[in-house]
Design a protein around this motif. Structure first.
Motif, PDB file in Angstrom:
ATOM      1  N   SER A 329       0.837  -1.199   0.000  1.00 31.72           N
ATOM      2  CA  SER A 329       0.000   0.000   0.000  1.00 31.72           C
ATOM      3  C   SER A 329       0.869   1.246   0.000  1.00 31.72           C
ATOM      4  CB  SER A 329      -0.890   0.015   1.247  1.00 31.72           C
ATOM      5  OG  SER A 329      -1.630  -1.171   1.376  1.00 31.72           O
ATOM      6  N   LEU A 330       0.376   2.302  -0.642  1.00 34.22           N
ATOM      7  CA  LEU A 330       0.991   3.608  -0.539  1.00 34.22           C
ATOM      8  C   LEU A 330       0.207   4.393   0.507  1.00 34.22           C
ATOM      9  CD1 LEU A 330       1.687   4.569  -4.266  1.00 34.22           C
ATOM     10  CD2 LEU A 330       3.072   3.204  -2.688  1.00 34.22           C
ATOM     11  N   SER A 331       0.810   4.595   1.653  1.00 33.96           N
ATOM     12  CA  SER A 331       0.112   5.229   2.773  1.00 33.96           C
ATOM     13  C   SER A 331       1.134   5.894   3.667  1.00 33.96           C
ATOM     14  CB  SER A 331      -0.691   4.188   3.564  1.00 33.96           C
ATOM     15  OG  SER A 331      -1.239   4.764   4.733  1.00 33.96           O
ATOM     16  N   ALA A 332       0.684   6.894   4.432  1.00 38.45           N
ATOM     17  CA  ALA A 332       1.583   7.567   5.382  1.00 38.45           C
ATOM     18  C   ALA A 332       1.574   6.878   6.737  1.00 38.45           C
ATOM     19  CB  ALA A 332       1.162   9.026   5.540  1.00 38.45           C
ATOM     20  N   ASN A 333       0.783   5.837   6.898  1.00 36.55           N
ATOM     21  CA  ASN A 333       0.725   5.122   8.173  1.00 36.55           C
ATOM     22  C   ASN A 333       1.858   4.096   8.244  1.00 36.55           C
ATOM     23  OD1 ASN A 333      -0.310   4.566  10.698  1.00 36.55           O
ATOM     24  ND2 ASN A 333      -1.769   3.055   9.950  1.00 36.55           N
ATOM     25  N   LEU A 334       2.004   3.455   9.388  1.00 41.99           N
ATOM     26  CA  LEU A 334       2.971   2.369   9.544  1.00 41.99           C
ATOM     27  C   LEU A 334       2.509   1.465  10.675  1.00 41.99           C
ATOM     28  CD1 LEU A 334       5.014   2.915  12.275  1.00 41.99           C
ATOM     29  CD2 LEU A 334       5.611   4.849  10.834  1.00 41.99           C
ATOM     30  N   GLY A 335       3.135   0.282  10.758  1.00 39.93           N
ATOM     31  CA  GLY A 335       2.808  -0.642  11.827  1.00 39.93           C
ATOM     32  C   GLY A 335       1.549  -1.446  11.587  1.00 39.93           C
ATOM     33  N   ASP A 336       1.056  -1.461  10.367  1.00 37.97           N
ATOM     34  CA  ASP A 336      -0.164  -2.178   9.997  1.00 37.97           C
ATOM     35  C   ASP A 336       0.172  -3.635   9.680  1.00 37.97           C
ATOM     36  OD1 ASP A 336      -2.650  -2.944   8.703  1.00 37.97           O
ATOM     37  OD2 ASP A 336      -2.980  -0.838   8.255  1.00 37.97           O
TER      38      ASP A 336
END
Length: 390
Positions: A329-336
């Motif tokens: 995924s292209l996302s600004a989150n992390l730790g998923d």
């Protein structure tokens, strides 16, 4: 100090059961709590007894989450927030006065940097920075009005490692409040309080939740400092919601097994990328080529789930690599649970100018991978095909 192990504390730390003797902690979705009589109400507001008054102050679900993190971090007390940045801001706002000074590592999360450079100066609170590889320079920038020493380790996004024990000694020598953002490591991999930290902050949105569902933050540590943070927060309202606290508390029950797999996958991803001819460099704390590999092994139980690397060809090659990804995924989150790719220079740290980004270890072509829980063969296959097309 708990006599049981991390995984047991994460599962078996539970608020008192109700008359229904529920096995799983129930939700307490209430804004307020009632009193037996006028005297009970008076004594409660006077803090002559410990009890729930209003969910902005405390709630059984948030209290359970806080108690768990305190046990896992070896902290005395804590307070839970609506987001990680609410935890960061409220911690600083509660402890600092106009005219105070912060010493911080240059490599911090983009929003934290914005807090230091744009908002705190409005209240005459200034910040001086040191590079992560120049800890020996810290004492040169400590001022008579310096109150807080702040760092992230591992750093976001370049996964540099700072010597927490040395920093703790410097803070103690100069009577500074030593605060560590422990988001990338989680309590499972690193416990900064053991190395001298007074306070530890987490964005629980990341690995603590671990499934990209809810927002949350928490600060734990010294009781007297947490008391100041609590008093500030109960009046300003950045409290964690009971529902999100319930989710996060349940998430902690699987933190150990999830992070074990995250770390196993991340090390394999780092080794795969390091062997790929399309990559300039790879940084991962438990990769032997990491500049602070020995320090990481000393402070952390495993290397975490974040891998930073640079694709050959600069910005355009990095963008092409991201566009070529099929599964990540292209996302600004992390730790998923899902693996995520991010281009920090254009997203999380885009508010920094080029010189500031370079000082934090963020080149224009740097890519950050938050390695998830998919099968490692599928993760590396997607990385391989994306690199081949660059």
């Amino acid at each position: 100090m708990s006599t049981t192990k991390f995984e047991t504390d994460a599962i078996r730390t539970q608020m008192d059961r109700s008359e229904f003797l529920e096995h799983s902690t129930p939700l307490h979705l209430t804004s307020s709590f009632i009193f037996e009589d006028a005297e009970d109400m008076r004594a409660s507001f006077a803090e002559e007894k410990e009890r729930n008054i209003y969910s902005r102050f405390t709630n059984p679900n948030t209290s359970e989450f806080v108690e768990k993190i305190c046990k896992l971090e070896g902290a005395q007390s804590g307070y839970a927030f609506a987001t990680g940045m609410a935890a960061v801001f409220s911690t600083f706002a509660a402890l600092l006065n106009a005219g105070d000074h912060i010493v911080s590592a240059r490599s911090v999360f983009g929003s934290t940097n914005t807090l230091f450079t744009k908002f705190l100066p409005k209240w005459n609170i200034e910040t001086s920075y040191f590079k992560v590889d120049q800890i020996h320079c810290i004492e040169d920038i400590i001022q008579p009005n310096t109150k807080i020493l702040f760092v992230e380790s591992p750093t976001n996004p370049a996964v540099d490692i700072l010597d927490l024990e040395l920093l703790g000694k410097i803070a103690k020598k100069h009577q500074l409040i030593f605060i560590v953002d422990n988001c990338f490591a989680t309590p499972y991999l690193q416990n900064p309080i053991k190395f001298g930290a007074d306070l530890v902050i987490h964005s629980a949105t990341k690995l603590i939740d671990g499934q990209g569902r809810v927002l949350g933050g928490i600060t734990v540590g010294n009781t007297d400092l947490i008391r100041e943070i609590y008093l500030f927060s109960r009046n300003t309202g950045p409290a964690l919601s009971p529902f999100n606290a319930w989710i996060l508390s349940k998430s902690l029950e699987t933190l150990g097994v999830r992070v074990d797999r995250h770390c196993e996958n991340a090390l394999k991803v780092a080794e795969f990328l390091e062997a790929n001819g399309k990559v300039n460099f790879v940084k991962y704390p438990f990769l032997k080529s990491h500049p602070q590999y020995e320090l990481a092994k000393k402070q952390m139980r495993q290397g975490g789930n974040i891998v930073a690397f640079e694709v050959k060809g600069g910005v355009e090659a990095g963008r092409q690599f991201l566009n070529n990804l099929r599964m990540l995924s292209l996302s600004a989150n992390l730790g998923d649970t899902r693996s995520i790719a991010t281009h920090p220079a254009s997203t999380t740290h885009s508010k920094l100018n080029e010189a500031e980004r370079l000082q934090t270890g963020i080149s224009d072509g740097l890519v950050r991978i938050s390695v998830g829980l998919e099968h490692i063969d599928d993760i590396t296959a997607d990385l391989k095909q994306a690199l081949e097309s660059v």
